[in-house]
Scaffold this motif. Structure first.
Motif, PDB file in Angstrom:
ATOM      1  N   ILE A 196       0.906  -1.128  -0.070  1.00 51.94           N
ATOM      2  CA  ILE A 196       0.221  -0.039  -0.021  1.00 51.94           C
ATOM      3  C   ILE A 196       0.638   1.277   0.184  1.00 51.94           C
ATOM      4  CG2 ILE A 196      -0.437   0.011   2.494  1.00 51.94           C
ATOM      5  CD1 ILE A 196      -2.993   0.918  -0.138  1.00 51.94           C
ATOM      6  N   LEU A 197       2.135   1.212   0.721  1.00 57.32           N
ATOM      7  CA  LEU A 197       2.842   2.133   0.835  1.00 57.32           C
ATOM      8  C   LEU A 197       3.390   2.775  -0.715  1.00 57.32           C
ATOM      9  CD1 LEU A 197       4.426   4.551   2.618  1.00 57.32           C
ATOM     10  CD2 LEU A 197       6.268   2.924   2.647  1.00 57.32           C
ATOM     11  N   HIS A 198       4.019   1.489  -1.431  1.00 52.58           N
ATOM     12  CA  HIS A 198       4.420   1.714  -2.676  1.00 52.58           C
ATOM     13  C   HIS A 198       3.685   2.083  -3.672  1.00 52.58           C
ATOM     14  CE1 HIS A 198       7.855  -0.329  -5.347  1.00 52.58           C
ATOM     15  NE2 HIS A 198       7.899   1.059  -5.528  1.00 52.58           N
ATOM     16  N   ARG A 199       2.159   1.552  -3.504  1.00 56.27           N
ATOM     17  CA  ARG A 199       0.951   2.228  -4.504  1.00 56.27           C
ATOM     18  C   ARG A 199       0.595   3.463  -4.267  1.00 56.27           C
ATOM     19  NH1 ARG A 199      -3.201  -1.927  -6.064  1.00 56.27           N
ATOM     20  NH2 ARG A 199      -4.770  -0.508  -5.774  1.00 56.27           N
ATOM     21  N   MET A 200       0.816   3.816  -2.918  1.00 51.50           N
ATOM     22  CA  MET A 200       0.425   5.567  -2.791  1.00 51.50           C
ATOM     23  C   MET A 200       1.559   6.277  -3.321  1.00 51.50           C
ATOM     24  SD  MET A 200      -2.548   5.519  -1.460  1.00 51.50           S
ATOM     25  CE  MET A 200      -3.726   4.655  -0.777  1.00 51.50           C
ATOM     26  N   LEU A 201       2.932   5.875  -2.964  1.00 50.62           N
ATOM     27  CA  LEU A 201       3.859   6.869  -3.389  1.00 50.62           C
ATOM     28  C   LEU A 201       4.056   6.826  -5.014  1.00 50.62           C
ATOM     29  CD1 LEU A 201       6.547   5.771  -0.691  1.00 50.62           C
ATOM     30  CD2 LEU A 201       5.195   7.820  -0.806  1.00 50.62           C
ATOM     31  N   ASP A 227       0.249  11.395 -10.149  1.00 43.03           N
ATOM     32  CA  ASP A 227      -0.752  12.465  -9.961  1.00 43.03           C
ATOM     33  C   ASP A 227      -0.074  14.004  -9.942  1.00 43.03           C
ATOM     34  OD1 ASP A 227      -2.722  10.741  -9.550  1.00 43.03           O
ATOM     35  OD2 ASP A 227      -2.706  10.809  -7.340  1.00 43.03           O
ATOM     36  N   ARG A 228       1.357  14.026  -9.431  1.00 46.05           N
ATOM     37  CA  ARG A 228       2.110  15.076  -9.657  1.00 46.05           C
ATOM     38  C   ARG A 228       2.999  15.465 -10.669  1.00 46.05           C
ATOM     39  NH1 ARG A 228      -0.361  18.459  -5.829  1.00 46.05           N
ATOM     40  NH2 ARG A 228       1.440  19.819  -5.820  1.00 46.05           N
ATOM     41  N   GLY A 229       2.842  14.565 -11.781  1.00 45.05           N
ATOM     42  CA  GLY A 229       3.164  14.471 -13.103  1.00 45.05           C
ATOM     43  C   GLY A 229       4.531  14.197 -13.179  1.00 45.05           C
ATOM     44  N   LEU A 276       0.196   2.601 -12.406  1.00 46.84           N
ATOM     45  CA  LEU A 276       0.642   3.625 -13.508  1.00 46.84           C
ATOM     46  C   LEU A 276       0.039   3.530 -14.536  1.00 46.84           C
ATOM     47  CD1 LEU A 276       4.520   2.335 -12.909  1.00 46.84           C
ATOM     48  CD2 LEU A 276       3.226   4.231 -11.600  1.00 46.84           C
ATOM     49  N   PRO A 277      -0.193   4.730 -15.390  1.00 54.42           N
ATOM     50  CA  PRO A 277      -0.903   4.878 -16.515  1.00 54.42           C
ATOM     51  C   PRO A 277      -0.099   4.490 -17.949  1.00 54.42           C
ATOM     52  CG  PRO A 277      -0.465   7.063 -15.820  1.00 54.42           C
ATOM     53  CD  PRO A 277      -0.022   6.041 -14.940  1.00 54.42           C
ATOM     54  N   TYR A 278       1.300   4.010 -17.622  1.00 54.24           N
ATOM     55  CA  TYR A 278       1.910   3.845 -18.602  1.00 54.24           C
ATOM     56  C   TYR A 278       3.036   2.524 -18.199  1.00 54.24           C
ATOM     57  CZ  TYR A 278       4.764   6.475 -15.356  1.00 54.24           C
ATOM     58  OH  TYR A 278       5.207   7.193 -14.260  1.00 54.24           O
ATOM     59  N   MET A 328      -8.391  -1.526  -8.812  1.00 52.23           N
ATOM     60  CA  MET A 328      -8.955  -0.194  -8.813  1.00 52.23           C
ATOM     61  C   MET A 328      -8.001   0.775  -7.947  1.00 52.23           C
ATOM     62  SD  MET A 328     -12.960  -1.020  -7.447  1.00 52.23           S
ATOM     63  CE  MET A 328     -13.677  -2.321  -7.961  1.00 52.23           C
ATOM     64  N   PRO A 329      -8.036   1.846  -8.199  1.00 52.10           N
ATOM     65  CA  PRO A 329      -7.215   2.751  -7.217  1.00 52.10           C
ATOM     66  C   PRO A 329      -8.147   2.750  -6.001  1.00 52.10           C
ATOM     67  CG  PRO A 329      -7.924   3.993  -9.085  1.00 52.10           C
ATOM     68  CD  PRO A 329      -8.731   2.683  -9.255  1.00 52.10           C
TER      69      PRO A 329
END
Ligand SMILES: NC(=O)c1ccc[n+]([C@@H]2O[C@H](COP(=O)([O-])OP(=O)(O)OC[C@H]3O[C@@H](n4cnc5c(N)ncnc54)[C@H](O)[C@@H]3O)[C@@H](O)[C@H]2O)c1
Length: 366
Positions: A203-208, A214-216, A257-259, A349-350
């Motif tokens: 969960i930590l790795h996913r969130m980071l 999210d911050r581009g 990740l979207p890529y 899912m997110p």
């Protein structure tokens, strides 16, 4: 627990450290009537509190656990998790011999008794029959990584007895469409696969990773190296047992990740067995990326947790959610709870979206 209240009856396959923490946690919250809910995501779920969960059957294959009352078996070697409370209530449940199949890795024999599994000689019981006669509604699967045949055997027993499966192991059952269809056709709810701890490495790795996205900031490379000293880590020294664990842990992060970061740029997995760490798992995590103007950004984190209570803090919610789904007549793989609580769910899912869908489900009247 209020007197006369219906309880959620569960069975456990694999009375190891995770089962020990779950039982100790139930006792902990029973003694304080749930207390203020500290340490829980939900104090009450569908009207059920943690102490409303009752273990009515248990299976293991270790000679130091089989035949013992459950309240003693959870403290038997090689279990080594932190004691949450002093003692457990006496349990009338005796641990029964399960089918061994591929549950015990051959290299266990090369390690001292207090660190490794030792198989009992009893013949296995008929798991489906025991499940049916015990009145269990849910089987929680806590077998070692790589137990493909053994977990499948317990899943078959669930199908034969109408019992729901909560699969905490990275053996793909609930996330396998074939198995999922079979549970749906049999009218049985299930959740899986591979439990995602309350605040663990995944969960930590996913969130980071999500934060970078999210911050581009583009992620170029990342690793997550984990060490621990319990039998889960000892078992995972066998690389051939690790295939689905690697997939499960890696997809849990790359799905955010979207890529495609490139397979060679993502390294995630159990990394070593350090006996003196016992149930303390340490995660070393690194993410390298580039932000505005292609300028590099690096992040390093170290997370130290007690592995088994960390998973029990999530399993206590999955059990109550599955019980609620059964009451509502819902069958097959439960998508939001699996996405929120498992590393390899049928649908990723997110986490905030999965959490939103769970709360929506809980708010609905049955
Ligand atoms: N935070 C966590 O601890 C965490 C997180 C994610 C997933 N998991 C997974 O949950 C599972 C359980 O973890 P654990 O730490 O309790 O492991 P463990 O090694 O402490 O316990 C496994 C138990 O299964 C028993 N067993 C082996 N073969 C069996 C069989 N065929 N039938 C019945 N019992 C059998 C062993 O004797 C042992 O008691 C592992 O697959 C682990 O990877 C744990």
């Amino acid at each position: 627990m209020s007197p006369g209240k219906r309880r959620i009856k569960i069975a456990i396959a694999g009375v190891g450290n995770c089962a020990s923490s779950l039982l100790q946690g139930i006792e902990h919250y029973a003694r304080s009537s749930g207390g203020d809910g500290a340490g829980l995501l939900h104090l009450s779920m569908g009207g059920w509190r943690p102490e409303d969960v009752e273990v009515v059957a248990a299976f293991d294959v270790d000679r130091r656990k089989v035949g013992l009352p459950l309240h003693e078996a959870v403290f038997a070697a090689p279990n080594c998790t932190t004691a949450i409370g002093s003692t457990l209530h006496q349990s009338p449940v005796l641990v029964q011999m399960g089918p061994v199949h591929d549950g015990v890795a051959p290299h266990m024999a090369d390690y001292p008794e207090e660190q490794a599994f030792r198989v009992a000689e009893e013949p296995p019981v008929d798991v489906a029959k025991v499940l049916a006669s015990s009145g269990a509604e849910i089987l929680v699967s806590y077998l070692p990584v790589g137990s493909q045949k053994a977990v499948s055997a317990y899943a078959e027993a669930c199908l034969a007895s109408g019992v729901s499966l909560v699969n905490c192991v990275p053996v793909f059952i609930v996330s396998d469409p074939h198995w999922g269809d079979r549970f749906r056709a049999a009218g049985i709810a299930c959740a899986g696969d591979d439990i995602k701890s309350q605040l663990g490495a995944t969960i930590l790795h996913r969130m980071l990773a999500r934060l970078f996205v999210d911050r581009g900031v583009r992620i170029d490379r990342t690793y997550q190296l984990n060490t621990g000293g319990n039998t889960d880590f000892l078992n995972m020294l066998s690389r051939e047992r690790l295939q689905s664990k690697k997939i499960s842990k890696t997809e849990a992060v790359t799905s955010q990740l979207p890529y495609d970061a490139g397979a060679g740029n993502v390294h995630i997995g159990p990394s070593d067995y350090v006996p003196w760490q016992k149930d303390n798992k340490v995660c070393f995590l690194r993410i390298e990326g580039h932000g505005f103007g292609g300028v590099p950004i690096e992040l390093e984190a170290r997370l130290s947790v007690q592995d088994s209570p960390n998973s029990a803090g999530i399993v206590i919610d999955v059990i109550r959610y599955v019980a609620l789904a059964r009451e509502r007549g819902i069958a097959g793989p439960l998508l939001p709870i699996s996405a929120y609580t498992m590393k390899h769910p049928p649908v990723q899912m997110p986490d905030p979206e999965a959490a939103r869908q769970i709360e929506e489900f809980l708010a609905q009247q049955g």
